[in-house]
Design an enzyme around this catalytic site. Structure first.
Site, PDB file in Angstrom:
ATOM      1  N   TYR A 283       2.720 -29.686 -54.505  1.00  0.00           N
ATOM      2  CA  TYR A 283       2.793 -29.202 -55.896  1.00  0.00           C
ATOM      3  C   TYR A 283       2.080 -27.865 -56.025  1.00  0.00           C
ATOM      4  O   TYR A 283       2.614 -26.912 -56.609  1.00  0.00           O
ATOM      5  CB  TYR A 283       2.141 -30.248 -56.815  1.00  0.00           C
ATOM      6  CG  TYR A 283       1.984 -29.811 -58.260  1.00  0.00           C
ATOM      7  CD1 TYR A 283       3.035 -29.938 -59.160  1.00  0.00           C
ATOM      8  CD2 TYR A 283       0.774 -29.292 -58.727  1.00  0.00           C
ATOM      9  CE1 TYR A 283       2.894 -29.543 -60.494  1.00  0.00           C
ATOM     10  CE2 TYR A 283       0.619 -28.900 -60.054  1.00  0.00           C
ATOM     11  CZ  TYR A 283       1.682 -29.027 -60.930  1.00  0.00           C
ATOM     12  OH  TYR A 283       1.535 -28.640 -62.244  1.00  0.00           O
TER      13      TYR A 283
ATOM     14  N   SER B 210      -0.504 -23.405 -62.587  1.00  0.00           N
ATOM     15  CA  SER B 210      -1.443 -24.534 -62.538  1.00  0.00           C
ATOM     16  C   SER B 210      -2.743 -24.179 -61.832  1.00  0.00           C
ATOM     17  O   SER B 210      -2.760 -23.444 -60.837  1.00  0.00           O
ATOM     18  CB  SER B 210      -0.774 -25.695 -61.792  1.00  0.00           C
ATOM     19  OG  SER B 210      -1.726 -26.671 -61.457  1.00  0.00           O
TER      20      SER B 210
ATOM     21  N   GLU C 226      -4.157 -26.042 -59.940  1.00  0.00           N
ATOM     22  CA  GLU C 226      -4.085 -26.615 -58.593  1.00  0.00           C
ATOM     23  C   GLU C 226      -3.950 -25.518 -57.538  1.00  0.00           C
ATOM     24  O   GLU C 226      -4.294 -25.722 -56.376  1.00  0.00           O
ATOM     25  CB  GLU C 226      -2.898 -27.582 -58.497  1.00  0.00           C
ATOM     26  CG  GLU C 226      -3.052 -28.845 -59.320  1.00  0.00           C
ATOM     27  CD  GLU C 226      -4.075 -29.826 -58.752  1.00  0.00           C
ATOM     28  OE1 GLU C 226      -4.143 -29.971 -57.527  1.00  0.00           O
ATOM     29  OE2 GLU C 226      -4.803 -30.442 -59.559  1.00  0.00           O
TER      30      GLU C 226
ATOM     31  N   HIS D  30      -4.363 -30.660 -69.152  1.00  0.00           N
ATOM     32  CA  HIS D  30      -4.411 -30.851 -70.601  1.00  0.00           C
ATOM     33  C   HIS D  30      -3.691 -32.150 -70.940  1.00  0.00           C
ATOM     34  O   HIS D  30      -2.645 -32.455 -70.392  1.00  0.00           O
ATOM     35  CB  HIS D  30      -3.842 -29.647 -71.355  1.00  0.00           C
ATOM     36  CG  HIS D  30      -2.597 -29.095 -70.775  1.00  0.00           C
ATOM     37  ND1 HIS D  30      -2.561 -28.303 -69.655  1.00  0.00           N
ATOM     38  CD2 HIS D  30      -1.314 -29.249 -71.164  1.00  0.00           C
ATOM     39  CE1 HIS D  30      -1.319 -27.971 -69.382  1.00  0.00           C
ATOM     40  NE2 HIS D  30      -0.539 -28.548 -70.277  1.00  0.00           N
TER      41      HIS D  30
HETATM   42  P1  NDP Z   1       6.259 -33.222 -67.836  1.00  0.00           P
HETATM   43  O1  NDP Z   1       6.403 -33.909 -66.531  1.00  0.00           O
HETATM   44  O2  NDP Z   1       5.849 -34.043 -69.030  1.00  0.00           O
HETATM   45  O3  NDP Z   1       7.636 -32.487 -68.212  1.00  0.00           O
HETATM   46  C1  NDP Z   1       8.361 -31.739 -67.281  1.00  0.00           C
HETATM   47  C2  NDP Z   1       9.848 -31.828 -67.598  1.00  0.00           C
HETATM   48  O4  NDP Z   1      10.546 -31.256 -66.494  1.00  0.00           O
HETATM   49  C3  NDP Z   1      10.354 -33.251 -67.753  1.00  0.00           C
HETATM   50  O5  NDP Z   1      10.438 -33.612 -69.107  1.00  0.00           O
HETATM   51  C4  NDP Z   1      11.738 -33.255 -67.088  1.00  0.00           C
HETATM   52  O6  NDP Z   1      12.767 -33.121 -68.058  1.00  0.00           O
HETATM   53  C5  NDP Z   1      11.737 -32.000 -66.213  1.00  0.00           C
HETATM   54  N1  NDP Z   1      11.739 -32.369 -64.784  1.00  0.00           N
HETATM   55  C6  NDP Z   1      11.068 -33.374 -64.176  1.00  0.00           C
HETATM   56  N2  NDP Z   1      11.340 -33.390 -62.865  1.00  0.00           N
HETATM   57  C7  NDP Z   1      12.200 -32.376 -62.641  1.00  0.00           C
HETATM   58  C8  NDP Z   1      12.887 -31.886 -61.497  1.00  0.00           C
HETATM   59  N3  NDP Z   1      12.727 -32.442 -60.311  1.00  0.00           N
HETATM   60  N4  NDP Z   1      13.702 -30.833 -61.643  1.00  0.00           N
HETATM   61  C9  NDP Z   1      13.876 -30.241 -62.844  1.00  0.00           C
HETATM   62  N5  NDP Z   1      13.283 -30.674 -63.972  1.00  0.00           N
HETATM   63  C10 NDP Z   1      12.451 -31.724 -63.859  1.00  0.00           C
HETATM   64  O7  NDP Z   1       5.235 -32.009 -67.626  1.00  0.00           O
HETATM   65  P2  NDP Z   1       4.182 -31.382 -68.667  1.00  0.00           P
HETATM   66  O8  NDP Z   1       4.835 -31.208 -69.966  1.00  0.00           O
HETATM   67  O9  NDP Z   1       2.906 -32.122 -68.563  1.00  0.00           O
HETATM   68  O10 NDP Z   1       3.930 -29.961 -67.997  1.00  0.00           O
HETATM   69  C11 NDP Z   1       4.807 -28.866 -68.241  1.00  0.00           C
HETATM   70  C12 NDP Z   1       4.678 -27.881 -67.092  1.00  0.00           C
HETATM   71  O11 NDP Z   1       3.320 -27.448 -67.009  1.00  0.00           O
HETATM   72  C13 NDP Z   1       5.021 -28.474 -65.731  1.00  0.00           C
HETATM   73  O12 NDP Z   1       5.652 -27.471 -64.969  1.00  0.00           O
HETATM   74  C14 NDP Z   1       3.665 -28.802 -65.139  1.00  0.00           C
HETATM   75  O13 NDP Z   1       3.699 -28.771 -63.737  1.00  0.00           O
HETATM   76  C15 NDP Z   1       2.816 -27.672 -65.708  1.00  0.00           C
HETATM   77  N6  NDP Z   1       1.398 -27.970 -65.822  1.00  0.00           N
HETATM   78  C16 NDP Z   1       0.988 -29.053 -66.538  1.00  0.00           C
HETATM   79  C17 NDP Z   1      -0.348 -29.346 -66.648  1.00  0.00           C
HETATM   80  C18 NDP Z   1      -0.814 -30.519 -67.454  1.00  0.00           C
HETATM   81  O14 NDP Z   1      -2.022 -30.832 -67.395  1.00  0.00           O
HETATM   82  N7  NDP Z   1       0.033 -31.157 -68.230  1.00  0.00           N
HETATM   83  C19 NDP Z   1      -1.372 -28.503 -66.000  1.00  0.00           C
HETATM   84  C20 NDP Z   1      -0.840 -27.349 -65.325  1.00  0.00           C
HETATM   85  C21 NDP Z   1       0.492 -27.114 -65.241  1.00  0.00           C
HETATM   86  P3  NDP Z   1      14.221 -33.841 -67.884  1.00  0.00           P
HETATM   87  O15 NDP Z   1      13.997 -35.128 -67.158  1.00  0.00           O
HETATM   88  O16 NDP Z   1      14.646 -34.038 -69.316  1.00  0.00           O
HETATM   89  O17 NDP Z   1      15.067 -32.871 -67.126  1.00  0.00           O
END
Ligand code: NDP
Length: 319
Positions: free
Chosen positions: A151, A127, A129, A181
């Site tokens: 984070y 990220s 961040e 994004h």
């Molecule tokens: P989402 O929050 O939409 O999806 C992340 C998934 O991780 C969830 O669907 C969930 O699936 C699972 N999850 C949530 N909390 C936990 C936890 N505590 N432990 C384990 N699994 C967990 O994220 P995005 O799709 O937006 O992003 C994907 C990745 O990219 C993430 O790691 C995010 O930090 C990173 N990222 C995203 C950016 C953005 O702008 N979108 C920018 C930079 C990085 P379930 O509940 O089914 O287990």
């Protein structure tokens, strides 16, 4: 050539769902994980019409047994680790869950990749961040990390774990340092979706105002479906490497609000209220990226810019 197998950890999220759709279109067999596959929220997979084309299995990234068993069972060629607590704001409320899901989750995956009999390539969701507030600078891949939230600290640690395992054990592992994004699949807890859905509700007379924290922050917002291809490209190279993924253009949140409200025929100044209650303990004001490395080395370039992103989110155009 035999069909490639991908394992997407966190497939139910925004990026996981888009990635599953993209990999299916490339002819992959796609497996995904959720912490509870039986009770998972499959809304995004349903919206993209791929829920029956993928296999969702239960895997908790914190439970090494479950990680190892899943990888041994699926025998993936490529793993995309997208799971974990993904909200910066929420990470101040849930610091331990955030650190564990991102850092220990990445570590468990790396260890399981090392033990896998079949060579496997790993993408880790890094990220922007990690850079913290860049001030007047523009971050490239050599810009120093200065994380300023639980984070960001977690994402910085995961980045260094990947770097360390790549150098120490020769793993094909990459971090994509992704700037924000967006898409209609973004949950409403994220400010962009909150703004769009609130502007819609105001235009329909359902609510009158939206309360936000700082609106002078600057971010580089891209279009999520495009960023998925960048992740995949990173795993198709001769050598593993880390790349910034961004448009190269930053905008203030005020600009975002103004474009979104204008699209609904509204003057944002009449409806936005700012409150300290929504301020984070620390926030990044300036975030700016130089995506030259990925532009030049992988030939990837963002095409969809902010006004179009907002339009697509308003119209709920998934791609
Ligand atoms: P989402 O929050 O939409 O999806 C992340 C998934 O991780 C969830 O669907 C969930 O699936 C699972 N999850 C949530 N909390 C936990 C936890 N505590 N432990 C384990 N699994 C967990 O994220 P995005 O799709 O937006 O992003 C994907 C990745 O990219 C993430 O790691 C995010 O930090 C990173 N990222 C995203 C950016 C953005 O702008 N979108 C920018 C930079 C990085 P379930 O509940 O089914 O287990």
């Amino acid at each position: 050539m035999s069909q490639k197998v991908a394992l997407i950890c966190g497939m139910t999220g925004q990026d996981g769902s888009y990635l599953a759709q993209f990999l299916l279109s490339k002819g992959y067999r796609v497996w995904g994980t959720s912490r509870d596959a039986t009770n998972s929220n499959n809304t995004n997979l349903i919206r993209l019409n791929i829920v029956n084309k993928t296999k969702l299995v239960t895997m908790d990234p914190l439970d090494f047994r479950s990680v190892l068993t899943t990888i041994n069972h699926v025998e993936p060629d490529e793993i995309y680790y997208l799971a974990g607590q993904s909200s910066v704001g929420l990470s101040f409320e849930l610091p331990s869950e955030t650190i564990q899901s991102i850092v220990l989750g990445t570590l468990n995956i790396l260890e399981a990749c090392r033990m896998s009999a079949k060579p496997v390539r790993l993408y880790q969701a890094g990220s922007s961040e990690c850079y913290g507030d860049v001030g007047k600078n523009i971050a490239d891949e050599s810009f120093p990390f200065k994380p300023s939230s639980p984070y960001a600290v977690a994402k910085a640690s995961a980045y260094w774990l990947v770097d360390n395992y790549r150098k120490s054990y020769g793993l094909y592992a990459c971090t994509g340092i992704l700037f924000n994004h967006e898409s209609p699949l973004r949950p409403k807890r994220f400010v962009t979706q909150k703004i769009i859905e609130s502007a819609r509700a105001i235009s329909e007379g359902k609510i009158d105002r939206l309360t936000l924290g700082r609106i002078d922050i600057n971010r580089d917002w891209g279009w999520a479906p495009e960023y998925i291809e960048a992740m995949w490209l990173m795993l198709q190279q001769n050598e593993p490497d880390d790349f910034i993924v961004a448009t190269g253009h930053s905008h203030s949140l005020e600009e975002f609000i103004s474009i979104a409200f204008q699209s609904f025929g509204l003057e944002w100044q009449n409806h936005i209220v700012q409150s300290n209650e929504f301020y984070r303990p620390s926030d990044i004001i300036f975030s700016q990226a130089n995506p030259n490395k990925i532009n030049n080395k992988l030939g990837w370039r963002a095409k969809v810019m902010l006004p179009q992103i907002i339009e697509k989110m308003i119209e709920k155009q998934y791609w």
